[in-house]
Design a protein around this motif. Structure first.
Motif, short mmCIF file in Angstrom:
data_model
loop_
_atom_site.label_atom_id
_atom_site.label_comp_id
_atom_site.label_asym_id
_atom_site.label_seq_id
_atom_site.Cartn_x
_atom_site.Cartn_y
_atom_site.Cartn_z
N GLU A 199 0.83 -1.20 0.00
CA GLU A 199 0.00 0.00 0.00
C GLU A 199 0.86 1.25 0.00
O GLU A 199 1.91 1.32 0.65
N GLY A 200 0.42 2.25 -0.74
CA GLY A 200 1.14 3.52 -0.79
C GLY A 200 0.26 4.61 -1.36
O GLY A 200 -0.97 4.49 -1.39
N VAL A 201 0.88 5.69 -1.78
CA VAL A 201 0.16 6.81 -2.37
C VAL A 201 0.80 7.15 -3.71
O VAL A 201 1.97 6.84 -3.96
N VAL A 202 0.02 7.80 -4.56
CA VAL A 202 0.53 8.28 -5.84
C VAL A 202 0.16 9.75 -6.00
O VAL A 202 -0.84 10.22 -5.47
N VAL A 203 1.01 10.45 -6.75
CA VAL A 203 0.76 11.85 -7.08
C VAL A 203 0.61 11.93 -8.60
O VAL A 203 1.44 11.39 -9.34
N HIS A 204 -0.45 12.57 -9.05
CA HIS A 204 -0.63 12.73 -10.49
C HIS A 204 0.46 13.64 -11.05
O HIS A 204 0.95 14.55 -10.39
N ARG A 205 0.83 13.37 -12.30
CA ARG A 205 1.91 14.13 -12.93
C ARG A 205 1.65 15.63 -12.91
O ARG A 205 2.55 16.43 -12.60
N LEU A 206 0.43 16.06 -13.24
CA LEU A 206 0.14 17.49 -13.30
C LEU A 206 0.15 18.13 -11.91
O LEU A 206 0.52 19.28 -11.75
N VAL A 207 -0.28 17.37 -10.90
CA VAL A 207 -0.21 17.88 -9.52
C VAL A 207 1.24 18.06 -9.11
O VAL A 207 1.62 19.07 -8.50
N ALA A 208 2.10 17.08 -9.46
CA ALA A 208 3.52 17.18 -9.12
C ALA A 208 4.16 18.38 -9.81
O ALA A 208 4.94 19.12 -9.20
N GLU A 209 3.83 18.58 -11.08
CA GLU A 209 4.41 19.72 -11.81
C GLU A 209 3.97 21.04 -11.19
O GLU A 209 4.77 21.98 -11.07
N THR A 210 2.70 21.12 -10.81
CA THR A 210 2.20 22.35 -10.19
C THR A 210 2.87 22.60 -8.84
O THR A 210 3.22 23.73 -8.51
N ALA A 211 3.06 21.53 -8.07
CA ALA A 211 3.71 21.67 -6.76
C ALA A 211 5.15 22.14 -6.91
O ALA A 211 5.62 23.01 -6.16
N ARG A 212 5.87 21.59 -7.89
CA ARG A 212 7.26 22.00 -8.08
C ARG A 212 7.37 23.43 -8.60
O ARG A 212 8.36 24.11 -8.34
N ALA A 213 6.34 23.87 -9.33
CA ALA A 213 6.39 25.23 -9.89
C ALA A 213 6.06 26.29 -8.86
O ALA A 213 6.35 27.47 -9.07
N GLU A 214 5.46 25.90 -7.75
CA GLU A 214 5.08 26.88 -6.73
C GLU A 214 6.32 27.40 -6.01
O GLU A 214 7.16 26.63 -5.55
N ALA A 215 6.44 28.71 -5.93
CA ALA A 215 7.59 29.31 -5.27
C ALA A 215 7.59 28.95 -3.78
O ALA A 215 6.56 28.97 -3.13
N ASP A 216 8.75 28.62 -3.28
CA ASP A 216 8.87 28.21 -1.88
C ASP A 216 10.24 28.63 -1.37
O ASP A 216 11.26 28.25 -1.94
N PRO A 217 10.27 29.42 -0.28
CA PRO A 217 11.58 29.84 0.25
C PRO A 217 12.39 28.69 0.83
O PRO A 217 13.58 28.84 1.09
N TYR A 218 11.75 27.52 1.01
CA TYR A 218 12.45 26.38 1.59
C TYR A 218 12.81 25.34 0.54
O TYR A 218 12.93 24.14 0.85
N ASP A 219 12.96 25.74 -0.72
CA ASP A 219 13.21 24.80 -1.80
C ASP A 219 14.37 23.85 -1.50
O ASP A 219 14.24 22.64 -1.64
N GLU A 220 15.51 24.40 -1.10
CA GLU A 220 16.69 23.58 -0.84
C GLU A 220 16.44 22.63 0.34
O GLU A 220 16.84 21.47 0.31
N CYS A 221 15.75 23.12 1.35
CA CYS A 221 15.46 22.31 2.53
C CYS A 221 14.50 21.17 2.17
O CYS A 221 14.66 20.04 2.64
N VAL A 222 13.51 21.45 1.34
CA VAL A 222 12.55 20.43 0.92
C VAL A 222 13.25 19.37 0.08
O VAL A 222 13.03 18.17 0.25
N LEU A 223 14.09 19.80 -0.84
CA LEU A 223 14.82 18.86 -1.68
C LEU A 223 15.74 17.97 -0.83
O LEU A 223 15.80 16.76 -1.02
N ALA A 224 16.43 18.59 0.12
CA ALA A 224 17.29 17.81 1.02
C ALA A 224 16.46 16.83 1.84
O ALA A 224 16.88 15.69 2.08
N GLY A 225 15.26 17.25 2.26
CA GLY A 225 14.38 16.36 3.01
C GLY A 225 13.91 15.19 2.17
O GLY A 225 13.84 14.05 2.65
#
Length: 361
Positions: A199-225
């Motif tokens: 069991e797990g979860v999936v993210v739709h491709r367009l949702v993932a693209e939208t999430a990555r495109a959203e500006a976030d001051p913690y980008d580096e921290c999120v990527l490291a996480g």
């Protein structure tokens, strides 16, 4: 039928028929609610090329049908998000009207963005700002591939160094609520893997693209996480244990996506950790007999980690794995050339008697 039992029991109206197989379609994928009489088979999202085949009766050829199939996919995602956001009828009606027009080629990303804004605002209203962070983490992985729930255990997320306003005592509960919040509003869906039905979860491709495109001051921290979450999971799996090979194989597409999402701004520490994760997964694939897959993954990892110095411990370990895979595949001359270069590098970095040097020899 999307209306399941209200009290959590399996569907009382679902029963075998002497006439033969009964086919029921639903968005509900929780096996416990379908009861013992049903065999549940999950159908993945239809790719645009495959969707074009379903539209051939309305278009002259497959190439002409691909664009409407892609647009239908985008509208479907927006409708799904709207459905999850507590029946947002105005948004749904607008999107349905858009889908009915022949000139739907109008920009669809703003439509997805409109649904996105409403849904994420609903999460904020619930006091779940960490849900946005968690979705950014999930967007670093392979869309539409199952991310096992074990990977996203609250303990793992709490140890990944992700930004949160919660105190240490509440952090586990915060990440659990964040994951459930994403499921509630439809930004992610529950799925099971083929084969072992993990069991797990999936993210739709367009949702993932939208999430990555959203500006976030913690980008580096999120990527490291995101890297640390996979790092913690891979450390629990032994690439020398055959029982762990299927779990390592399940992580492979997510490692590829993570490497592709590093981007030019990723720091050396993040790249180093990502390379370490990829090397561990590749070694498991190679020991499992998947020599070509292991070689392809480690080559890709070395390419994506090109911001590292040539003679870091992580890059040399990855080079060792690559030379090993080449030898097992029978490319002995190339394998020997790489091992000779690796021995020279290990001697410079670690010394003549170091274990890594002796192993490369």
């Amino acid at each position: 039928d999307d209306d399941l039992a209200e009290d959590g029991r399996w569907l009382s109206w679902l029963r075998p028929s002497p006439a033969g197989t009964v086919l029921v379609t639903s968005r509900a994928v929780d096996r416990t609610r379908w009861g013992p009489v049903a065999d549940l088979g999950e159908v993945p999202d239809l790719a645009a090329d495959a969707g074009a085949l379903a539209l051939l009766d309305r278009f002259s050829d497959r190439a002409t049908a691909v664009a409407p199939a892609k647009r239908a996919e985008a509208v479907s995602v927006a409708l799904h998000l709207g459905r999850g956001a507590l029946a947002l009828e105005a948004l749904r009606d607008e999107l349905l009207a858009e889908a009915a027009r022949a000139d739907i080629i109008l920009a669809l990303q703003p439509r997805i963005g409109a649904a996105w804004d409403v849904v994420t605002a609903a999460l904020d209203a619930r006091g779940l700002p960490e849900a946005r962070t968690l979705l950014r983490v999930l967007a670093c992985y392979a869309p539409q591939w199952v991310i096992p729930l074990d990977v996203l255990a609250p303990e793992r997320l709490a140890q990944a160094g992700l930004p949160t306003a919660a105190g240490d005592a509440d952090e586990l509960r915060v990440w659990e609520r964040a994951l459930n919040g994403l499921l509630d509003v439809g930004l992610i869906s529950r799925r099971h893997t083929a084969g072992q039905q993990v069991e797990g979860v999936v993210v739709h491709r367009l949702v993932a693209e939208t999430a990555r495109a959203e500006a976030d001051p913690y980008d580096e921290c999120v990527l490291a996480g995101a890297v640390q979450v996979l790092r913690q999971e891979s450390r629990q799996l032994g690439w020398g244990r055959p029982t762990d090979w299927p779990a390592l194989r399940r992580l492979e597409p997510h490692v590829y996506a993570l490497l592709d999402n590093l981007g030019p701004a990723a720091g050396a520490t993040v790249r180093s950790e990502a390379l370490r994760v990829a090397n561990h997964i590749a070694a498991g694939l190679i020991l499992g007999g998947l020599f070509a897959l292991g070689e392809a993954l480690i080559r890709h990892a070395l390419t994506c980690a090109n911001g590292l110095a040539d003679e870091t411990a992580e890059s040399l370990n990855a080079e060792h794995t690559l030379a090993w895979a080449l030898g097992l595949r029978g490319e002995l001359a190339e394998s020997e050339r790489r091992f000779r270069a690796l021995v020279r590098a290990q001697r410079r970095l670690r010394g003549l008697e170091a274990r890594a040097t002796l192993s490369a020899r």
